[in-house]
Design an enzyme around this catalytic site. Structure first.
Site, PDB file in Angstrom:
ATOM      1  N   GLY A  12       9.485  -2.139  -5.732  1.00 57.60           N
ATOM      2  CA  GLY A  12       7.958  -2.051  -5.761  1.00 57.60           C
ATOM      3  C   GLY A  12       7.177  -1.336  -4.463  1.00 57.60           C
ATOM      4  CE1 TYR A 143      -0.255 -11.626  -5.348  1.00 62.11           C
ATOM      5  CE2 TYR A 143      -2.207 -11.093  -4.481  1.00 62.11           C
ATOM      6  CZ  TYR A 143      -0.947 -11.110  -4.492  1.00 62.11           C
ATOM      7  OH  TYR A 143      -0.201 -10.385  -3.425  1.00 62.11           O
TER       8      TYR A 143
HETATM    9  N1  SER Z   1      -3.068  -5.744  -2.927  1.00 66.17           N
HETATM   10  C1  SER Z   1      -3.155  -7.178  -3.501  1.00 66.17           C
HETATM   11  C2  SER Z   1      -3.895  -6.988  -4.477  1.00 66.17           C
HETATM   12  O1  SER Z   1      -5.048  -6.312  -4.467  1.00 66.17           O
HETATM   13  C3  SER Z   1      -3.670  -8.119  -2.417  1.00 66.17           C
HETATM   14  O2  SER Z   1      -2.536  -8.822  -1.790  1.00 66.17           O
HETATM   15  O3  SER Z   1      -3.650  -7.794  -5.325  1.00 66.17           O
END
Ligand code: SER
Length: 317
Positions: A12, A143
């Site tokens: 990733g 998330y």
């Molecule tokens: N970069 C991530 C996102 O935009 C945040 O941790 O989901």
């Protein structure tokens, strides 16, 4: 004897650079990269690689036993924007993979764990400027909920079972080696690709949306530094705030124009605007500074200059 490291999610955006950086520090053969898919040529040829699904506890166990793994870096996750499209999948991946690794450490099969948290743990009720280490956290994305829950579990496994787990809340990360996928801060990487390829960019956030960001080199250094720090200096076993650069789409566009004066940006906010609006604009990282000596290096100007130096050298256009 040199220690052996396993990186899950090595292909990733973060994993790609973290793997190469750790191979430099600990020796290529001592850093096992693992992911559900193959990665960049550089990553694949420079050291051991295993195909691995982060949800597969027994395969993680087998790989750890096979390579005598001491430390695991769990970088596999579904990010904020994709998570909103597949909430159950995001929850299952983000939580099950964490339990798989925490349980290995609990059983004494590995001695140290790194797990990334995120600014997404914060929500609309969090103070949005200079957000403190400890504050109101009511995340509104799947998330963010998974990361906040993960922080609580990390602390729990440390307090209850003595697991040496360490974590930082990454801001949006800007890099030129591997593209991010499925995040809300991804625009700040895509803008460089579009600038170089088309000299224009349509932004999915409003021009004045301030978000905390960081150049990848700083984020990798933070990761390596927190893992190297003596256990006694890691006083917070949930996750540390780390700050880099805060800017808006309009501000990064203005900085890009210093390199490409005719670059144009337009704004067409989509569902990701709401996610961005729920996150802080800037972060107070004084506890990371005090506990384990964290300092960022790159500012907006040096980060943009570095992107314009490195990105054109890559033949991806
Ligand atoms: N970069 C991530 C996102 O935009 C945040 O941790 O989901």
């Amino acid at each position: 004897m040199a220690k052996t490291i396993l990186i899950i999610g090595a292909c990733g955006q973060i994993g790609t650079e973290l793997t190469m950086a750790l191979r430099k520090v600990y020796g290529s053969k001592n850093v096992v990269a693992a992911d559900i898919r193959e990665g960049s040529d550089e990553l694949m040829v420079s050291g051991p690689f295993e195909i691995l699904d982060a949800m597969d506890a027994s395969r993680i166990d087998t790989i750890c036993a096979q390579y005598f793994v001491d430390e695991v870096y769990l970088m596999a996750a579904m990010l904020s924007a994709t998570g909103e499209k597949f909430p159950k999948k995001a929850w299952d991946l983000n939580m099950n993979s964490l339990f798989n690794v925490l349980d290995l450490a609990k059983e004494g099969k590995v001695s140290k764990v790194f797990w990334p948290s995120s600014i997404a743990v914060f929500g609309p009720t969090t103070p949005s400027e200079n957000t403190p280490q400890k504050t109101i956290m009511e995340p509104s994305t799947v998330y963010g909920i998974s990361k906040q829950t993960g922080e609580r579990w990390c602390e729990y496994y440390h307090n209850k079972y003595g697991v040496d787990v360490r974590s930082i809340r990454y801001p949006g990360l800007i890099s030129w080696k591997a593209q991010p996928g499925g995040g809300t801060t991804d625009y700040a990487v895509d803008i460089f690709h579009q600038a170089l390829e088309h000299n224009k960019f349509e932004c999915f956030l409003e021009e004045d949306t301030m978000l905390p960001m960081m150049y990848m080199e700083d984020a990798i250094r933070a990761t390596i530094e927190i893992m190297k720090a003596p256990a006694s200096s890691i006083k917070d076993r949930s996750a540390y705030n780390i700050a880099g650069i805060s800017f808006t789409p309009a501000e990064i566009a203005a900085e890009i124009r210093k390199h490409q004066p005719t670059f144009e940006i337009t704004y067409k906010p989509d569902f990701r605007q709401q996610i961005a609006d729920s996150w802080p604009g800037s972060i107070d990282d004084s506890q990371a500074h005090n506990d384990w000596g964290w300092n960022h290096y790159y500012d907006l100007e040096s980060m943009v200059t570095e992107m314009f130096t490195q990105l054109p050298k890559r033949s991806i256009f």
